[in-house]
Scaffold this motif. Structure first.
Motif, PDB file in Angstrom:
ATOM      1  N   ASN A 175       0.866  -1.170   0.000  1.00 60.41           N
ATOM      2  CA  ASN A 175       0.000   0.000   0.000  1.00 60.41           C
ATOM      3  C   ASN A 175       0.908   1.226   0.000  1.00 60.41           C
ATOM      4  N   HIS A 176       1.003   1.884  -1.152  1.00 59.47           N
ATOM      5  CA  HIS A 176       1.975   2.970  -1.277  1.00 59.47           C
ATOM      6  C   HIS A 176       1.571   4.230  -0.515  1.00 59.47           C
ATOM      7  N   LYS A 177       0.296   4.356  -0.182  1.00 59.70           N
ATOM      8  CA  LYS A 177      -0.111   5.493   0.661  1.00 59.70           C
ATOM      9  C   LYS A 177       0.475   5.325   2.063  1.00 59.70           C
ATOM     10  N   ILE A 178       0.380   4.103   2.581  1.00 60.93           N
ATOM     11  CA  ILE A 178       0.959   3.804   3.892  1.00 60.93           C
ATOM     12  C   ILE A 178       2.471   3.953   3.846  1.00 60.93           C
ATOM     13  N   CYS A 179       3.075   3.433   2.786  1.00 58.32           N
ATOM     14  CA  CYS A 179       4.536   3.504   2.643  1.00 58.32           C
ATOM     15  C   CYS A 179       5.021   4.949   2.552  1.00 58.32           C
ATOM     16  N   GLU A 180       4.299   5.768   1.814  1.00 64.26           N
ATOM     17  CA  GLU A 180       4.703   7.173   1.660  1.00 64.26           C
ATOM     18  C   GLU A 180       4.615   7.918   2.984  1.00 64.26           C
ATOM     19  N   ILE A 181       3.562   7.691   3.739  1.00 64.80           N
ATOM     20  CA  ILE A 181       3.420   8.331   5.049  1.00 64.80           C
ATOM     21  C   ILE A 181       4.549   7.886   5.978  1.00 64.80           C
ATOM     22  N   THR A 182       4.836   6.587   5.965  1.00 66.14           N
ATOM     23  CA  THR A 182       5.893   6.032   6.812  1.00 66.14           C
ATOM     24  C   THR A 182       7.253   6.580   6.405  1.00 66.14           C
ATOM     25  N   TRP A 183       7.485   6.692   5.095  1.00 64.39           N
ATOM     26  CA  TRP A 183       8.751   7.198   4.564  1.00 64.39           C
ATOM     27  C   TRP A 183       8.986   8.649   4.983  1.00 64.39           C
ATOM     28  N   LYS A 184       7.946   9.463   4.886  1.00 63.30           N
ATOM     29  CA  LYS A 184       8.074  10.874   5.249  1.00 63.30           C
ATOM     30  C   LYS A 184       8.400  11.035   6.735  1.00 63.30           C
ATOM     31  N   LYS A 185       7.797  10.198   7.565  1.00 61.62           N
ATOM     32  CA  LYS A 185       8.099  10.232   8.993  1.00 61.62           C
ATOM     33  C   LYS A 185       9.541   9.794   9.243  1.00 61.62           C
ATOM     34  N   LEU A 186       9.974   8.790   8.504  1.00 64.44           N
ATOM     35  CA  LEU A 186      11.330   8.266   8.654  1.00 64.44           C
ATOM     36  C   LEU A 186      12.376   9.307   8.260  1.00 64.44           C
ATOM     37  N   CYS A 187      12.130  10.021   7.169  1.00 62.55           N
ATOM     38  CA  CYS A 187      13.082  11.035   6.683  1.00 62.55           C
ATOM     39  C   CYS A 187      13.050  12.309   7.523  1.00 62.55           C
ATOM     40  N   GLY A 188      11.899  12.618   8.101  1.00 61.48           N
ATOM     41  CA  GLY A 188      11.797  13.827   8.902  1.00 61.48           C
ATOM     42  C   GLY A 188      12.065  15.083   8.089  1.00 61.48           C
ATOM     43  N   LYS A 189      12.983  15.918   8.583  1.00 56.22           N
ATOM     44  CA  LYS A 189      13.275  17.199   7.942  1.00 56.22           C
ATOM     45  C   LYS A 189      14.487  17.164   7.013  1.00 56.22           C
ATOM     46  N   MET A 190      14.920  15.971   6.644  1.00 58.69           N
ATOM     47  CA  MET A 190      16.126  15.845   5.832  1.00 58.69           C
ATOM     48  C   MET A 190      16.059  16.651   4.533  1.00 58.69           C
ATOM     49  N   ALA A 191      14.911  16.633   3.870  1.00 56.67           N
ATOM     50  CA  ALA A 191      14.774  17.333   2.586  1.00 56.67           C
ATOM     51  C   ALA A 191      15.008  18.829   2.739  1.00 56.67           C
ATOM     52  N   SER A 192      14.471  19.415   3.796  1.00 53.26           N
ATOM     53  CA  SER A 192      14.631  20.852   4.011  1.00 53.26           C
ATOM     54  C   SER A 192      16.019  21.193   4.515  1.00 53.26           C
ATOM     55  N   VAL A 193      16.600  20.320   5.315  1.00 53.28           N
ATOM     56  CA  VAL A 193      17.954  20.553   5.829  1.00 53.28           C
ATOM     57  C   VAL A 193      18.965  20.593   4.687  1.00 53.28           C
ATOM     58  N   TYR A 194      18.834  19.641   3.757  1.00 58.27           N
ATOM     59  CA  TYR A 194      19.795  19.539   2.658  1.00 58.27           C
ATOM     60  C   TYR A 194      19.304  20.196   1.365  1.00 58.27           C
ATOM     61  N   GLU A 195      18.101  20.738   1.385  1.00 62.68           N
ATOM     62  CA  GLU A 195      17.528  21.433   0.227  1.00 62.68           C
ATOM     63  C   GLU A 195      17.638  20.596  -1.045  1.00 62.68           C
ATOM     64  N   THR A 196      17.022  19.418  -0.981  1.00 61.01           N
ATOM     65  CA  THR A 196      17.088  18.492  -2.110  1.00 61.01           C
ATOM     66  C   THR A 196      15.789  17.708  -2.218  1.00 61.01           C
ATOM     67  N   ASP A 197      15.545  17.182  -3.415  1.00 61.84           N
ATOM     68  CA  ASP A 197      14.384  16.318  -3.615  1.00 61.84           C
ATOM     69  C   ASP A 197      14.766  14.842  -3.503  1.00 61.84           C
ATOM     70  N   ALA A 198      15.999  14.589  -3.075  1.00 54.86           N
ATOM     71  CA  ALA A 198      16.502  13.218  -2.994  1.00 54.86           C
ATOM     72  C   ALA A 198      15.749  12.362  -1.986  1.00 54.86           C
ATOM     73  N   PHE A 199      15.065  13.017  -1.025  1.00 53.44           N
ATOM     74  CA  PHE A 199      14.340  12.271   0.000  1.00 53.44           C
ATOM     75  C   PHE A 199      12.853  12.116  -0.318  1.00 53.44           C
ATOM     76  N   GLU A 200      12.446  12.540  -1.494  1.00 51.83           N
ATOM     77  CA  GLU A 200      11.047  12.374  -1.888  1.00 51.83           C
ATOM     78  C   GLU A 200      10.718  10.892  -2.036  1.00 51.83           C
ATOM     79  N   TYR A 201       9.483  10.541  -1.726  1.00 45.76           N
ATOM     80  CA  TYR A 201       9.065   9.144  -1.857  1.00 45.76           C
ATOM     81  C   TYR A 201       8.958   8.770  -3.328  1.00 45.76           C
ATOM     82  N   VAL A 202       9.517   7.634  -3.681  1.00 49.80           N
ATOM     83  CA  VAL A 202       9.360   7.094  -5.031  1.00 49.80           C
ATOM     84  C   VAL A 202       8.707   5.721  -4.909  1.00 49.80           C
TER      85      VAL A 202
END
Length: 266
Positions: free
Chosen positions: A33-60
């Motif tokens: 279930n990719h909706k569940i996975c995406e929510i879990t992934w975002k929680k796991l990454c936390g603020k990494m995307a904003s800290v490093y100013e990159t899209d590398a942490f976006e859910y794929v």
């Protein structure tokens, strides 16, 4: 009913339906279930995307139609992960680690956390694929010196050469045990520039030599010498004097190089 009898009957029933047992077993697992996975992934990454100013942490969204690639590494790899994903778009699903990989002692705990958080059976309806390629690096955080939590050349080095070699050997054995079908690619540590805070020029060479010595006992692991690729362009690609990080140009060049090596093993 005894267990052995039940197993025999189950096997006969499956074959009677024209299915092999392995095909039947796949049906038992819950679909991702990719909706569940995406929510879990975002929680796991936390603020990494904003800290490093990159899209590398976006859910794929991983798909069984394409090979799955993991990028594990420090902030240098965070810088080039986006380019790797763009370059291999359509050829592979590229996922980078949910954080800065840190030193060699952090590798196995980080990998275990990734697996335990995102994959079935730990996460219900989570990922159920296998890694096809794992591109990994440790070293830049091992060779640094800290005083407390701050970079300081008068402090203590995070890992000695002996500790680094021991840890890297454990990492290689761990990866081959846990992901036996994945192609493993080790990237050497990028150069330390003059006047870097908490790091000495030349230590990358020492740690890379140590890594190569360890990898002699793991000849099935490919070596991506990103140090040699980067060194001639250090002044052009460097973010600023004394900074171990790279400009957008440098990260893109490194990403293109990494992509080319990974593509050979897809």
């Amino acid at each position: 009913m005894e267990r052995k009898v039940f197993v025999k009957l189950l096997g006969a029933g499956v074959l009677g339906m024209g299915l092999v047992p392995s095909a039947f077993a796949v049906d038992v697992f819950k679909r991702t279930n990719h909706k569940i996975c995406e929510i879990t992934w975002k929680k796991l990454c936390g603020k990494m995307a904003s800290v490093y100013e990159t899209d590398a942490f976006e859910y794929v969204k991983p798909t069984k139609r394409k090979p799955n690639v993991l990028i594990y590494g420090d902030s240098i790899s965070i810088g080039y992960s986006s380019m790797v994903r763009k370059t291999l778009d359509g050829k592979a699903t590229v996922i980078r680690l949910f954080k800065n990989g840190g030193s060699s002692r952090d590798f196995i705990p980080n990998m275990d956390k990734l697996q335990d958080t995102m994959f079935q059976p730990h996460l219900e309806n989570g990922w159920d694929f296998k890694w096809d390629v794992i591109h990994f690096n440790v070293g830049l955080h091992d060779l640094k010196y800290l005083k407390g939590k701050n970079l300081n050349k008068k402090g203590k080095q995070v890992s000695s050469i002996i500790e680094y070699k021991t840890n890297l050997d454990k990492i290689c054995k761990y990866l081959k045990t846990e992901f036996p079908k994945a192609k493993l690619i080790f990237a050497t540590t990028t150069p330390v520039p003059e006047n870097a805070k908490g790091r000495f020029v030349g230590d990358s060479i020492k740690f890379n030599q140590a890594a190569i010595a360890v990898l002699e006992n793991h000849s099935d692991i490919v070596i991506n010498d990103i140090y040699a690729f980067t060194k001639p362009n250090l002044k052009t690609w460097g973010k600023e004097p004394g900074n171990v990080h790279y400009s957008a140009l440098g990260s893109d060049k490194q990403g293109a190089e990494v992509s080319g090596i990974i593509a050979k093993y897809l």
